[in-house]
Design a protein around this motif. Structure first.
Motif, PDB file in Angstrom:
ATOM      1  N   GLU A 199       0.844  -1.188   0.000  1.00 62.39           N
ATOM      2  CA  GLU A 199       0.000   0.000   0.000  1.00 62.39           C
ATOM      3  C   GLU A 199       0.879   1.237   0.000  1.00 62.39           C
ATOM      4  O   GLU A 199       2.035   1.200   0.436  1.00 62.39           O
ATOM      5  CB  GLU A 199      -0.937   0.020   1.217  1.00 62.39           C
ATOM      6  CG  GLU A 199      -0.211  -0.004   2.549  1.00 62.39           C
ATOM      7  CD  GLU A 199      -1.166  -0.032   3.732  1.00 62.39           C
ATOM      8  OE1 GLU A 199      -2.338  -0.404   3.554  1.00 62.39           O
ATOM      9  OE2 GLU A 199      -0.719   0.333   4.834  1.00 62.39           O
ATOM     10  N   VAL A 200       0.332   2.349  -0.527  1.00 62.44           N
ATOM     11  CA  VAL A 200       1.111   3.583  -0.626  1.00 62.44           C
ATOM     12  C   VAL A 200       0.234   4.796  -0.360  1.00 62.44           C
ATOM     13  O   VAL A 200      -0.977   4.780  -0.593  1.00 62.44           O
ATOM     14  CB  VAL A 200       1.758   3.751  -2.019  1.00 62.44           C
ATOM     15  CG1 VAL A 200       2.801   2.674  -2.284  1.00 62.44           C
ATOM     16  CG2 VAL A 200       0.721   3.779  -3.128  1.00 62.44           C
ATOM     17  N   THR A 233       3.925   0.642   2.752  1.00 64.60           N
ATOM     18  CA  THR A 233       4.178  -0.535   3.576  1.00 64.60           C
ATOM     19  C   THR A 233       4.423  -1.716   2.663  1.00 64.60           C
ATOM     20  O   THR A 233       3.672  -1.930   1.697  1.00 64.60           O
ATOM     21  CB  THR A 233       2.972  -0.823   4.490  1.00 64.60           C
ATOM     22  OG1 THR A 233       2.660   0.332   5.264  1.00 64.60           O
ATOM     23  CG2 THR A 233       3.284  -1.987   5.431  1.00 64.60           C
ATOM     24  N   LEU A 234       5.472  -2.455   2.951  1.00 62.36           N
ATOM     25  CA  LEU A 234       5.764  -3.655   2.179  1.00 62.36           C
ATOM     26  C   LEU A 234       4.879  -4.807   2.636  1.00 62.36           C
ATOM     27  O   LEU A 234       4.348  -4.798   3.753  1.00 62.36           O
ATOM     28  CB  LEU A 234       7.234  -4.040   2.334  1.00 62.36           C
ATOM     29  CG  LEU A 234       8.270  -3.009   1.885  1.00 62.36           C
ATOM     30  CD1 LEU A 234       9.668  -3.480   2.259  1.00 62.36           C
ATOM     31  CD2 LEU A 234       8.175  -2.757   0.396  1.00 62.36           C
ATOM     32  N   THR A 239       8.207  -0.540   6.567  1.00 66.19           N
ATOM     33  CA  THR A 239       7.797   0.724   5.974  1.00 66.19           C
ATOM     34  C   THR A 239       8.779   1.120   4.879  1.00 66.19           C
ATOM     35  O   THR A 239       9.940   0.713   4.883  1.00 66.19           O
ATOM     36  CB  THR A 239       7.741   1.838   7.022  1.00 66.19           C
ATOM     37  OG1 THR A 239       9.056   2.023   7.593  1.00 66.19           O
ATOM     38  CG2 THR A 239       6.763   1.493   8.126  1.00 66.19           C
ATOM     39  N   ALA A 240       8.293   1.943   3.937  1.00 62.94           N
ATOM     40  CA  ALA A 240       9.136   2.406   2.835  1.00 62.94           C
ATOM     41  C   ALA A 240       8.899   3.886   2.610  1.00 62.94           C
ATOM     42  O   ALA A 240       7.750   4.358   2.654  1.00 62.94           O
ATOM     43  CB  ALA A 240       8.836   1.625   1.562  1.00 62.94           C
ATOM     44  N   SER A 241       9.970   4.616   2.370  1.00 64.10           N
ATOM     45  CA  SER A 241       9.906   6.029   2.039  1.00 64.10           C
ATOM     46  C   SER A 241      10.766   6.259   0.805  1.00 64.10           C
ATOM     47  O   SER A 241      11.953   5.916   0.807  1.00 64.10           O
ATOM     48  CB  SER A 241      10.420   6.885   3.207  1.00 64.10           C
ATOM     49  OG  SER A 241      10.420   8.254   2.865  1.00 64.10           O
ATOM     50  N   VAL A 242      10.170   6.819  -0.252  1.00 64.08           N
ATOM     51  CA  VAL A 242      10.856   6.964  -1.534  1.00 64.08           C
ATOM     52  C   VAL A 242      10.712   8.393  -2.034  1.00 64.08           C
ATOM     53  O   VAL A 242       9.606   8.948  -2.045  1.00 64.08           O
ATOM     54  CB  VAL A 242      10.278   5.990  -2.588  1.00 64.08           C
ATOM     55  CG1 VAL A 242      10.905   6.237  -3.953  1.00 64.08           C
ATOM     56  CG2 VAL A 242      10.486   4.548  -2.145  1.00 64.08           C
ATOM     57  N   GLU A 356      -4.362   0.750  -1.462  1.00 59.83           N
ATOM     58  CA  GLU A 356      -3.801  -0.596  -1.612  1.00 59.83           C
ATOM     59  C   GLU A 356      -3.462  -0.859  -3.061  1.00 59.83           C
ATOM     60  O   GLU A 356      -4.136  -0.376  -3.974  1.00 59.83           O
ATOM     61  CB  GLU A 356      -4.814  -1.640  -1.117  1.00 59.83           C
ATOM     62  CG  GLU A 356      -5.051  -1.608   0.377  1.00 59.83           C
ATOM     63  CD  GLU A 356      -5.942  -2.745   0.833  1.00 59.83           C
ATOM     64  OE1 GLU A 356      -6.390  -3.535  -0.018  1.00 59.83           O
ATOM     65  OE2 GLU A 356      -6.185  -2.833   2.047  1.00 59.83           O
ATOM     66  N   ILE A 357      -2.410  -1.651  -3.270  1.00 58.40           N
ATOM     67  CA  ILE A 357      -1.970  -1.998  -4.619  1.00 58.40           C
ATOM     68  C   ILE A 357      -2.635  -3.298  -5.021  1.00 58.40           C
ATOM     69  O   ILE A 357      -2.431  -4.338  -4.371  1.00 58.40           O
ATOM     70  CB  ILE A 357      -0.439  -2.106  -4.672  1.00 58.40           C
ATOM     71  CG1 ILE A 357       0.173  -0.763  -4.282  1.00 58.40           C
ATOM     72  CG2 ILE A 357       0.025  -2.525  -6.069  1.00 58.40           C
ATOM     73  CD1 ILE A 357       1.601  -0.842  -3.843  1.00 58.40           C
TER      74      ILE A 357
END
Length: 358
Positions: A199-200, A233-234, A239-242, A356-357
């Motif tokens: 999800e992003v 979130t993976l 968690t992911a920050s890009v 959500e992806i």
């Protein structure tokens, strides 16, 4: 021997695909096509290719072509891919697969129905550094993965100015933007190490309504994002920050940090001016440099020598897939997922909500 025909054999193909294929014994380039016969003849003469066309359809239909490589502008991919599938040819498409996520899904199903081998050139999948880091993470080198940070330059896209040869990239209909090109490549390479995003939430700042065309005194409409910012979130819970930032010139590098319960890995370029998906990586485990074992290099070319190395690794995997009758990695279905991911990022930026992806 796999006989290759390249549609769009000048430009990027001349930089990456043709040198990559020249380094591999599994292939022989038998045909090239460009939009003009003169340029096709020049490329054919330079590389000793027997067939040169100004018509992509003639190349895809030719009996001396087993694999069609699609290296034209993204908006033209679908027509060439469909012609190749109808001719029963294997296909390798440059990224992005197309300009629309629904169309990407349709192409994936069409390729499966055609019964051919299909691949997309997201070459970060085959980066020796990415594969090595993925194994370190999976093997527990840093314990449970908790957080991921990536900051990367997307130059020459997304800046206040653009080179004349890239002026068309400010039109979103062209499918070649900071989000689609750099976002697709960088996120695919990141997920190769960490696993998939689930999800992003995102922002796509639009900083310039008009963009200067370098050296001409002209401007073009700035219809595309200049920055890509996302939190996510993976699937594994980390968690992911890009951040992918636009720039008017060459890329100025990247930084990736993977933090786990028992340590951290950092990745930076081995030299400046390279992108994440083709660079030689400097990898550190808790500050100490870690060398990528030679076993992770599947081709004779080296990432330090430029973009052809990881493209050659894509071709090597594709040749093995054709020989074994298996799917290559990544194929059109993976490409369709990345189109859905980018569409989800755009939707999250519009809604301001977490998405959500699918």
């Amino acid at each position: 021997m796999i006989k290759v025909g390249i549609v769009g054999a000048s430009g990027w193909a001349d930089v990456a695909h043709l040198p990559a294929l020249a380094a591999l014994d599994e292939y022989r380039v038998t045909a090239v096509a460009t939009t003009r016969q003169e340029s096709a003849d020049r490329v054919a003469a330079r590389y000793g290719v027997p067939l040169a066309f100004a018509d992509a359809g003639a190349l895809t239909a030719h009996d001396d072509v087993d694999l069609v490589v699609v290296s034209v502008r993204a908006a033209l991919h679908t027509k060439v891919i469909r012609a190749a599938l109808e001719a029963g040819k294997h296909v390798l498409s440059e990224w992005p697969l197309t300009v629309d996520p629904d169309e990407a899904a349709e192409l994936a199903e069409a390729a499966a129905t055609a019964g051919v081998t299909h691949a997309v050139c997201l070459q970060g999948y085959h980066s020796p550094g990415a594969r090595f880091v993925a194994d370190l993470v999976a093997g527990g080198r840093i314990g449970r993965l908790e957080s991921v940070v990536m900051v990367a330059s997307g130059g020459p896209l997304g800046g206040a100015a653009v080179a004349p040869q890239h002026s068309w990239t400010t039109d979103p209909a062209g499918g070649t933007t900071l989000l689609t090109i750099m976002g697709g490549h960088f996120l695919a390479t990141l997920e190769r190490m960490t696993g998939e995003l689930a999800e992003v939430s995102a922002r796509l700042p639009h900083l310039y309504d008009s963009v200067r065309v370098g050296g001409t005194g002209e401007t073009v409409d700035g219809g595309v994002p200049n920055q890509v910012l996302l939190h996510g979130t993976l699937a594994g819970g980390a968690t992911a920050s890009v951040t992918i930032h636009g720039a008017a010139g060459d890329p100025d590098g990247f930084y990736v940090k993977l933090v786990g319960s028992e340590g951290a890995l950092t990745v930076t370029p081995g030299r400046g001016g390279d992108y994440l998906h083709w660079a030689e990586w400097d990898i550190r485990a808790d500050g100490e440099r870690v060398e990528v074992p030679r076993a992770y290099r599947t081709v004779s070319l080296d990432p330090a020598d430029g973009p052809a190395a990881n493209v050659a690794a894509v071709y090597r995997d594709l040749a093995t897939a054709i020989g074994e009758g298996r799917a290559p990695n990544p194929g059109f279905h993976a490409a369709a997922r990345y189109h859905r991911l980018l569409a989800t990022i755009e939707r999250a930026a519009r809604s301001g909500a977490r998405e959500e992806i699918a």
